[in-house]
Each structure stands twice: as structure tokens, then as C-alpha cells.
Design a protein around this motif. Structure first.
Motif, mmCIF file in Angstrom:
data_model
loop_
_atom_site.group_PDB
_atom_site.id
_atom_site.type_symbol
_atom_site.label_atom_id
_atom_site.label_comp_id
_atom_site.label_asym_id
_atom_site.label_seq_id
_atom_site.Cartn_x
_atom_site.Cartn_y
_atom_site.Cartn_z
ATOM 1 N N ALA A 21 19.064 48.970 46.127
ATOM 2 C CA ALA A 21 20.102 49.718 45.401
ATOM 3 C C ALA A 21 21.491 49.217 45.769
ATOM 4 O O ALA A 21 22.344 49.021 44.892
ATOM 5 N N ILE A 22 21.726 48.991 47.052
ATOM 6 C CA ILE A 22 23.029 48.500 47.489
ATOM 7 C C ILE A 22 23.269 47.086 46.972
ATOM 8 O O ILE A 22 24.336 46.777 46.440
ATOM 9 N N ALA A 23 22.267 46.220 47.089
ATOM 10 C CA ALA A 23 22.405 44.829 46.627
ATOM 11 C C ALA A 23 22.713 44.777 45.136
ATOM 12 O O ALA A 23 23.624 44.063 44.706
ATOM 13 N N ARG A 24 21.962 45.529 44.356
ATOM 14 C CA ARG A 24 22.163 45.506 42.898
ATOM 15 C C ARG A 24 23.537 46.063 42.520
ATOM 16 O O ARG A 24 24.193 45.548 41.626
ATOM 17 N N ALA A 25 23.977 47.110 43.198
ATOM 18 C CA ALA A 25 25.300 47.674 42.904
ATOM 19 C C ALA A 25 26.402 46.670 43.230
ATOM 20 O O ALA A 25 27.314 46.466 42.424
ATOM 21 N N LEU A 26 26.327 46.036 44.386
ATOM 22 C CA LEU A 26 27.373 45.095 44.787
ATOM 23 C C LEU A 26 27.476 43.920 43.823
ATOM 24 O O LEU A 26 28.575 43.524 43.424
ATOM 25 N N ARG A 30 30.408 43.180 40.767
ATOM 26 C CA ARG A 30 31.153 41.971 41.117
ATOM 27 C C ARG A 30 31.854 42.074 42.471
ATOM 28 O O ARG A 30 32.877 41.451 42.711
ATOM 29 N N LEU A 31 31.269 42.870 43.367
ATOM 30 C CA LEU A 31 31.778 42.966 44.725
ATOM 31 C C LEU A 31 31.134 41.934 45.635
ATOM 32 O O LEU A 31 31.593 41.713 46.747
ATOM 33 N N ALA A 66 39.340 38.918 49.014
ATOM 34 C CA ALA A 66 39.959 39.818 48.036
ATOM 35 C C ALA A 66 39.069 41.015 47.703
ATOM 36 O O ALA A 66 39.568 42.065 47.315
ATOM 37 N N ARG A 67 37.750 40.864 47.842
ATOM 38 C CA ARG A 67 36.814 41.928 47.469
ATOM 39 C C ARG A 67 36.144 42.581 48.684
ATOM 40 O O ARG A 67 35.375 43.532 48.535
ATOM 41 N N LEU A 68 36.450 42.075 49.871
ATOM 42 C CA LEU A 68 35.767 42.515 51.082
ATOM 43 C C LEU A 68 35.900 44.014 51.320
ATOM 44 O O LEU A 68 34.899 44.706 51.529
ATOM 45 N N HIS A 69 37.101 44.541 51.302
ATOM 46 C CA HIS A 69 37.283 45.959 51.606
ATOM 47 C C HIS A 69 36.643 46.847 50.547
ATOM 48 O O HIS A 69 36.055 47.883 50.883
ATOM 49 N N ALA A 70 36.707 46.447 49.287
ATOM 50 C CA ALA A 70 36.047 47.221 48.223
ATOM 51 C C ALA A 70 34.531 47.195 48.410
ATOM 52 O O ALA A 70 33.865 48.213 48.202
ATOM 53 N N ALA A 71 33.988 46.044 48.807
ATOM 54 C CA ALA A 71 32.538 45.942 49.054
ATOM 55 C C ALA A 71 32.137 46.845 50.215
ATOM 56 O O ALA A 71 31.120 47.551 50.143
ATOM 57 N N LEU A 99 31.036 27.899 47.457
ATOM 58 C CA LEU A 99 32.142 28.794 47.763
ATOM 59 C C LEU A 99 32.938 29.131 46.504
ATOM 60 O O LEU A 99 33.339 30.288 46.300
ATOM 61 N N ASP A 100 33.128 28.147 45.635
ATOM 62 C CA ASP A 100 33.795 28.386 44.349
ATOM 63 C C ASP A 100 32.987 29.341 43.482
ATOM 64 O O ASP A 100 33.542 30.190 42.786
ATOM 65 N N TRP A 101 31.652 29.188 43.526
ATOM 66 C CA TRP A 101 30.775 30.054 42.733
ATOM 67 C C TRP A 101 30.892 31.502 43.206
ATOM 68 O O TRP A 101 30.999 32.420 42.392
ATOM 69 N N VAL A 102 30.888 31.715 44.533
ATOM 70 C CA VAL A 102 31.044 33.074 45.068
ATOM 71 C C VAL A 102 32.372 33.656 44.595
ATOM 72 O O VAL A 102 32.427 34.803 44.121
ATOM 73 N N ALA A 103 33.431 32.883 44.669
ATOM 74 C CA ALA A 103 34.745 33.352 44.217
ATOM 75 C C ALA A 103 34.724 33.704 42.730
ATOM 76 O O ALA A 103 35.274 34.720 42.311
ATOM 77 N N SER A 104 34.068 32.879 41.942
ATOM 78 C CA SER A 104 33.982 33.109 40.502
ATOM 79 C C SER A 104 33.197 34.390 40.195
ATOM 80 O O SER A 104 33.587 35.176 39.337
ATOM 81 N N GLU A 105 32.094 34.590 40.899
ATOM 82 C CA GLU A 105 31.225 35.743 40.627
ATOM 83 C C GLU A 105 31.804 37.063 41.126
ATOM 84 O O GLU A 105 31.334 38.128 40.707
ATOM 85 N N THR A 106 32.775 37.014 42.006
ATOM 86 C CA THR A 106 33.373 38.229 42.523
ATOM 87 C C THR A 106 34.748 38.526 41.925
ATOM 88 O O THR A 106 35.384 39.498 42.289
ATOM 89 N N ARG A 107 35.156 37.670 41.011
ATOM 90 C CA ARG A 107 36.454 37.870 40.366
ATOM 91 C C ARG A 107 36.399 39.127 39.503
ATOM 92 O O ARG A 107 35.464 39.328 38.737
ATOM 93 N N GLU A 108 37.380 39.977 39.658
ATOM 94 C CA GLU A 108 37.435 41.200 38.854
ATOM 95 C C GLU A 108 37.564 40.857 37.382
ATOM 96 O O GLU A 108 38.332 39.965 37.013
ATOM 97 N N GLU A 109 36.775 41.572 36.571
ATOM 98 C CA GLU A 109 36.861 41.339 35.123
ATOM 99 C C GLU A 109 38.113 42.020 34.590
ATOM 100 O O GLU A 109 38.494 43.083 35.050
ATOM 101 N N SER A 110 38.744 41.365 33.639
ATOM 102 C CA SER A 110 39.971 41.968 33.076
ATOM 103 C C SER A 110 39.703 42.594 31.749
ATOM 104 O O SER A 110 38.723 42.559 31.182
#
Length: 110
Positions: A21-26, A30-31, A66-71, A99-110
Motif C-alpha cells: 500500500a505504501i509503495a503503490r501510493a508513493l 509521484r513521491l 525536492a520530494r523527500l519531505h513529502a514522501a 538518476l535522471d529517470w528517478v528525477a523525471s518520475e518524481t516531478r510534480e505534474e502541473s
């Protein structure tokens, strides 16, 4: 956000259901770019004055600074433990494309 440091965030869960549940939510929110679940670990720790051993599922959460504290806050909201393990380590190196992929996948959607 180019140049944002990737972090590996560690947490443990009491069972496969809460870990899933935690993994799927994160990932869904996009956390985290990826959450790896490692089952059947045993943790030994002191809790409320007693030495305890429990089977746990280890989660390895890949996120960015950028997403650490929200995660971390989201894990606290979803976690069944009163005091969940939340330890983050900044990646000092890694495959740049990953590392670029992780950054891309955690980018907040606008």
C-alpha cells in the motif's frame, strides 16, 4: 528538476500488505520513482524498554531531495507503526540515466 539529488529512503513495514500500500501510493503520487520491497527481514530493536525481534518488509524508496519531505510525510500518514523508520541517504553517485529517470518520475505534474 535537473541536478536534484536522488535519495534512498529506508523504511520497514510489518507485513506485505502495508508495504504494498505504501509503495503503490508513493509511486502513484509521484513521491518515488521506484520502491523496492525486500521481504522476510528480521529487525532487532529496543522499544518501550524491551528488546524485540520482528519480521519486517524493508522498503527502499528512490526519490529526490525536492520530494523527500513529502514522501516522508506520506509514509507517516499511511504507516501502521507509531514510530516508523525513516532514514534517507543522498546518492553520491549513480548511473546518470537512472538518476535522471528517478528525477523525471518524481516531478510534480502541473
Amino acid at each position: 528538476m535537473p541536478g536534484d539529488t536522488v535519495h534512498l529512503l529506508f523504511t520497514t513495514c510489518p507485513d506485505a500488505e502495508s508495504a504494498s500500500a505504501i509503495a503503490r501510493a508513493l509511486v502513484g503520487e509521484r513521491l518515488a520513482g521506484c520502491v523496492t520491497r525486500l521481504p522476510a527481514g528480521t529487525s532487532t530493536y529496543r522499544w518501550q524498554g524491551e528488546v524485540t525481534e520482528d519480521s519486517e518488509v524493508q522498503l527502499l524508496v528512490k526519490t529526490t531531495g525536492a520530494r523527500l519531505h513529502a514522501a516522508m510525510e506520506r509514509i507517516r500518514e499511511l504507516h501502521p507503526y507509531e514510530l516508523p523508520e525513516l532514514v534517507a541517504v543522498a546518492a553520491s553517485a549513480g548511473l546518470p540515466a537512472y538518476l535522471d529517470w528517478v528525477a523525471s518520475e518524481t516531478r510534480e505534474e502541473s
